[in-house]
Design a protein around this motif. Structure first.
Motif: not given
Length: 120
Positions: A107-110, A119-120
């Motif tokens: 879940f590294f994307r919003r 995500d940074a």
């Protein structure tokens, strides 16, 4: 009418029509959501027996141990099942990135304004 699974202390997972149950894995130290996958009865049994996460690959149609090729296994510290026993929560110690892309979490994307943001 209440299902007996709702209050019993007997493990009796409610698998779906495909024989699967949803499983989420979170980092035991931080609580970060790492991944979501599915288990069949064999995967759950292997997970509880070995202390390492096993899943059912819907795309490959077979059991797979998380980290079997990458070495990034998920050591299960605690396993929980929800009230109606149709979802699992694994609190894990991850030996590396949980995502097959190499990201720590799947879940590294919003989603912002309909667009994906990394995500940074």
């Amino acid at each position: 009418m209440t299902d007996p699974r709702d209050s019993t202390l007997t493990l009796n997972p409610k698998y779906d029509a495909n024989g699967l149950i949803t499983a989420v894995a979170t980092d035991v130290a931080t609580g970060e959501l790492l991944m979501l996958a599915h288990m069949n009865a064999d995967a759950l049994a292997k997970t509880l027996e070995s202390g390492e996460a096993w899943f059912w690959s819907r795309s490959k149609g077979r059991l797979w141990k998380k980290g079997e090729s990458s070495g990034n296994v998920l050591r299960v510290v605690e396993a929980r099942i929800d009230c109606d026993q149709d979802a699992l929560w694994l609190k894990v110690d991850a030996a590396g990135p949980a995502c097959h892309t190499g990201e720590r979490s799947c879940f590294f994307r919003r989603i912002e304004s309909g667009a994906l943001v990394r995500d940074a």
